[in-house]
Design a protein around this motif. Structure first.
Motif, PDB file in Angstrom:
ATOM      1  N   LEU A  86       0.808  -1.213   0.000  1.00  0.00           N
ATOM      2  CA  LEU A  86       0.000   0.000   0.000  1.00  0.00           C
ATOM      3  C   LEU A  86       0.843   1.265   0.000  1.00  0.00           C
ATOM      4  N   TRP A  87       2.131   1.148   0.382  1.00  0.00           N
ATOM      5  CA  TRP A  87       2.962   2.352   0.419  1.00  0.00           C
ATOM      6  C   TRP A  87       4.349   2.159  -0.177  1.00  0.00           C
ATOM      7  N   LEU A  88       4.743   0.925  -0.470  1.00  0.00           N
ATOM      8  CA  LEU A  88       6.058   0.685  -1.067  1.00  0.00           C
ATOM      9  C   LEU A  88       6.009   0.464  -2.584  1.00  0.00           C
ATOM     10  N   ASP A  89       4.855   0.122  -3.107  1.00  0.00           N
ATOM     11  CA  ASP A  89       4.713  -0.116  -4.541  1.00  0.00           C
ATOM     12  C   ASP A  89       4.486   1.212  -5.258  1.00  0.00           C
ATOM     13  N   TRP A  90       5.585   1.887  -5.611  1.00  0.00           N
ATOM     14  CA  TRP A  90       5.478   3.220  -6.186  1.00  0.00           C
ATOM     15  C   TRP A  90       5.079   3.203  -7.660  1.00  0.00           C
ATOM     16  N   SER A  91       4.868   2.027  -8.239  1.00  0.00           N
ATOM     17  CA  SER A  91       4.243   1.977  -9.553  1.00  0.00           C
ATOM     18  C   SER A  91       2.770   2.350  -9.440  1.00  0.00           C
ATOM     19  N   ASP A  92       2.229   2.270  -8.233  1.00  0.00           N
ATOM     20  CA  ASP A  92       0.863   2.693  -7.939  1.00  0.00           C
ATOM     21  C   ASP A  92       0.912   4.124  -7.400  1.00  0.00           C
ATOM     22  N   GLN A 130      -1.300   5.899  -6.020  1.00  0.00           N
ATOM     23  CA  GLN A 130      -1.929   6.055  -4.713  1.00  0.00           C
ATOM     24  C   GLN A 130      -0.965   5.706  -3.585  1.00  0.00           C
ATOM     25  N   ALA A 131      -0.053   4.761  -3.833  1.00  0.00           N
ATOM     26  CA  ALA A 131       0.939   4.397  -2.821  1.00  0.00           C
ATOM     27  C   ALA A 131       1.854   5.588  -2.529  1.00  0.00           C
ATOM     28  N   ILE A 132       2.218   6.335  -3.579  1.00  0.00           N
ATOM     29  CA  ILE A 132       3.054   7.527  -3.385  1.00  0.00           C
ATOM     30  C   ILE A 132       2.315   8.543  -2.525  1.00  0.00           C
ATOM     31  N   MET A 133       1.050   8.756  -2.818  1.00  0.00           N
ATOM     32  CA  MET A 133       0.273   9.729  -2.057  1.00  0.00           C
ATOM     33  C   MET A 133       0.080   9.284  -0.608  1.00  0.00           C
ATOM     34  N   ARG A 134       0.005   7.973  -0.369  1.00  0.00           N
ATOM     35  CA  ARG A 134      -0.075   7.503   1.025  1.00  0.00           C
ATOM     36  C   ARG A 134       1.212   7.822   1.769  1.00  0.00           C
ATOM     37  N   VAL A 135       2.344   7.641   1.087  1.00  0.00           N
ATOM     38  CA  VAL A 135       3.626   7.992   1.706  1.00  0.00           C
ATOM     39  C   VAL A 135       3.675   9.486   2.009  1.00  0.00           C
ATOM     40  N   VAL A 136       3.206  10.297   1.064  1.00  0.00           N
ATOM     41  CA  VAL A 136       3.194  11.743   1.259  1.00  0.00           C
ATOM     42  C   VAL A 136       2.333  12.111   2.464  1.00  0.00           C
ATOM     43  N   PRO A 176       0.209  17.006  -8.866  1.00  0.00           N
ATOM     44  CA  PRO A 176      -0.155  18.255  -8.202  1.00  0.00           C
ATOM     45  C   PRO A 176       0.519  18.377  -6.832  1.00  0.00           C
ATOM     46  N   ASN A 177       0.782  19.604  -6.432  1.00  0.00           N
ATOM     47  CA  ASN A 177       1.489  19.835  -5.177  1.00  0.00           C
ATOM     48  C   ASN A 177       0.632  19.425  -3.984  1.00  0.00           C
ATOM     49  N   PRO A 178       1.155  18.579  -3.106  1.00  0.00           N
ATOM     50  CA  PRO A 178       0.396  18.195  -1.905  1.00  0.00           C
ATOM     51  C   PRO A 178       0.448  19.293  -0.853  1.00  0.00           C
ATOM     52  N   SER A 179      -0.516  19.270   0.037  1.00  0.00           N
ATOM     53  CA  SER A 179      -0.586  20.248   1.120  1.00  0.00           C
ATOM     54  C   SER A 179      -0.798  19.535   2.437  1.00  0.00           C
ATOM     55  N   ALA A 180      -0.256  20.096   3.501  1.00  0.00           N
ATOM     56  CA  ALA A 180      -0.391  19.485   4.826  1.00  0.00           C
ATOM     57  C   ALA A 180      -1.826  19.512   5.321  1.00  0.00           C
ATOM     58  N   SER A 181      -2.639  20.399   4.783  1.00  0.00           N
ATOM     59  CA  SER A 181      -4.031  20.524   5.238  1.00  0.00           C
ATOM     60  C   SER A 181      -4.979  19.565   4.523  1.00  0.00           C
ATOM     61  N   ARG A 234      -8.544  13.196  -0.179  1.00  0.00           N
ATOM     62  CA  ARG A 234      -8.285  14.246  -1.160  1.00  0.00           C
ATOM     63  C   ARG A 234      -7.000  13.967  -1.927  1.00  0.00           C
ATOM     64  N   LEU A 235      -5.957  13.540  -1.230  1.00  0.00           N
ATOM     65  CA  LEU A 235      -4.689  13.235  -1.897  1.00  0.00           C
ATOM     66  C   LEU A 235      -4.817  12.021  -2.807  1.00  0.00           C
ATOM     67  N   LEU A 236      -5.590  11.036  -2.391  1.00  0.00           N
ATOM     68  CA  LEU A 236      -5.786   9.861  -3.243  1.00  0.00           C
ATOM     69  C   LEU A 236      -6.535  10.225  -4.520  1.00  0.00           C
ATOM     70  N   MET A 237      -7.445  11.179  -4.425  1.00  0.00           N
ATOM     71  CA  MET A 237      -8.138  11.648  -5.631  1.00  0.00           C
ATOM     72  C   MET A 237      -7.169  12.381  -6.558  1.00  0.00           C
ATOM     73  N   LYS A 238      -6.283  13.169  -5.974  1.00  0.00           N
ATOM     74  CA  LYS A 238      -5.306  13.919  -6.780  1.00  0.00           C
ATOM     75  C   LYS A 238      -4.262  12.995  -7.404  1.00  0.00           C
ATOM     76  N   SER A 239      -4.123  11.775  -6.860  1.00  0.00           N
ATOM     77  CA  SER A 239      -3.112  10.852  -7.388  1.00  0.00           C
ATOM     78  C   SER A 239      -3.379  10.460  -8.832  1.00  0.00           C
ATOM     79  N   ARG A 240      -4.617  10.628  -9.301  1.00  0.00           N
ATOM     80  CA  ARG A 240      -4.941  10.300 -10.682  1.00  0.00           C
ATOM     81  C   ARG A 240      -4.123  11.159 -11.656  1.00  0.00           C
TER      82      ARG A 240
END
Length: 296
Positions: free
Chosen positions: A28-34, A36-42, A205-210, A215-221
Motif C-alpha cells: 500500500l505504500w512501497l509499490d510506487w508503480s501505484d 496512490q501508494a506515493i500519495m499515502r507515503v506523502v 499536483p502539489n500536496p498540502s499538509a491541510s 483528497r490526496l488519493l483523488m489527486k493521485s490520478r
C-alpha cells in the motif's frame, strides 16, 4: 484538558495497530508503480499517525531500557554510532569543497575556460558557474548530516548560566529535560514543514499538509514526477531538490539522537558520575596529541 489527555492515549493505543497494519501491508505504500501508494507515503509521512508511532516506539524502548539497562546502552551505542558514521562520512564534503574551489579558480583565472569537463568515457560537462553553485550542496551536507555527529563529539557551543555550576545528576536532569522539551519538538516541527516542502518540489499536483488522505488519493490520478531542476542562473546548479531531502534527513537524525541523548542522560543519572561518557566514541588525534584536542 481531559479530552486532550484522552486523545493522546487513544493515539498511543492506535499506534500499535497503525504500525502493524503498515508492516503487514507494504504494497500500500512501497509499490510506487501505484500512484496512490506515493500519495499515502506523502500523507502519512507528515501525519499525526506517524508521530505517535515514533513517540510510542520511544516510550516502549524506554520502558524496556529501564527494566534492562544493558538494552538501553545498546540503543545508545547504536544511535550514536549511526550519527558518528554518517557524520564522519559527510565531513569529507569539506575537503571536496576546498579541492573543487581550487580547481574552479584555476579554470577561471589561469586557463580562462567557461566550462569544466570531468569523467571517463561519458564526460560530465557543466559550466563553471554550475560547479560554483554546487559548493552550497557540500555546505548543506556538512550542516545537516554532521549536526548529530558534532553533538556526539561535544562540538556544539553551549551557552548556560547554571549547567556548569551544578552536580552530575542535576546536569543529567537538565539534559533529559532539554532532549524532550527542545530537541524532539524542534525536530518534529522541522520534519512537518520540511516533508511537504520536499514533496512540493518532487511531484505535481502539489500536496498540502491541510489535505485529507481521501483528497490526496483523488489527486493521485493526475500525479506525475516533476523534480525541481531550476537553478538561480541559466547555467547554474540545478539540483536544489537535494536541499529539501537533506532538510528532512536532518530532522529525522535529530529526532533519533534526541532519543539517544535522553537515554544516555537517564543512564548516567542512574549509574552515577562514574558512568559519564560511558561507551562514548569520540574522535581523537592519537597518543601524545591530547593537548591539542578541543582547540581551534
Amino acid at each position: 484538558m481531559l479530552d486532550a489527555i484522552l486523545w493522546v492515549f487513544q493515539n498511543i493505543a492506535m499506534a500499535f495497530y497503525n504500525l502493524a497494519y503498515a508492516v503487514s501491508h507494504p504494497q500500500l505504500w512501497l509499490d510506487w508503480s501505484d500512484k496512490q501508494a506515493i500519495m499515502r507515503v506523502v500523507y502519512y509521512g507528515g501525519s499525526i499517525e506517524l508521530f505517535f508511532v515514533a513517540f510510542t516506539t520511544f516510550l516502549v524502548l524506554t520502558g524496556i531500557g529501564i527494566w534492562k539497562t544493558g538494552f538501553m546502552w545498546t540503543l545508545v551505542r547504536g544511535f550514536e554510532g549511526f550519527a558518528n558514521t554518517v557524520g564522519r562520512f559527510a565531513a569529507w564534503a569539506g575537503l571536496i569543497m576546498v579541492i573543487q574551489q581550487i580547481i574552479i579558480v584555476f579554470i577561471q583565472r589561469i586557463f580562462a575556460r567557461p566550462d569544466l569537463v570531468i569523467g571517463f568515457g561519458i564526460p560530465l560537462q557543466f559550466d563553471v558557474s554550475w560547479y560554483s553553485e554546487e559548493l552550497k550542496l557540500y555546505n548543506a551536507l556538512i550542516v545537516t548530516l554532521c549536526a548529530t555527529y558534532t553533538f556526539v563529539q561535544g562540538g556544539h557551543v553551549r551557552v548556560d548560566l547554571i549547567y556548569s555550576a551544578v552536580g552530575h545528576r542535576a546536569k543529567r536532569v537538565i539534559d533529559m529535560f532539554g532532549s524532550l522539551i527542545f530537541m524532539m519538538p524542534m525536530a518534529v516541527l522541522t520534519w512537518m514543514y520540511g516533508w511537504y516542502f520536499m514533496w512540493r518540489h518532487l511531484i505535481v499536483p502539489n500536496p498540502s499538509a491541510s489535505e485529507t488522505l481521501d483528497r490526496l488519493l483523488m489527486k493521485s490520478r493526475a500525479l506525475r514526477w516533476n523534480v525541481e531542476t531550476i537553478g538561480f542562473s541559466p547555467n547554474g546548479f540545478n539540483g536544489y531538490f537535494l536541499f529539501k531531502i537533506l532538510l528532512v534527513a536532518f530532522a529525522g537524525m535529530v529526532f533519533l539522537h534526541a532519543m539517544a541523548f535522553f537515554w544516555r542522560s537517564y543512564l548516567e543519572f542512574r549509574e552515577g558520575p562514574e558512568s559519564a561518557d560511558k561507551y562514548l566514541d569520540k574522535d581523537t588525534l592519537g597518543a601524545g596529541e591530547e593537548a591539542y584536542e578541543g582547540t581551534h
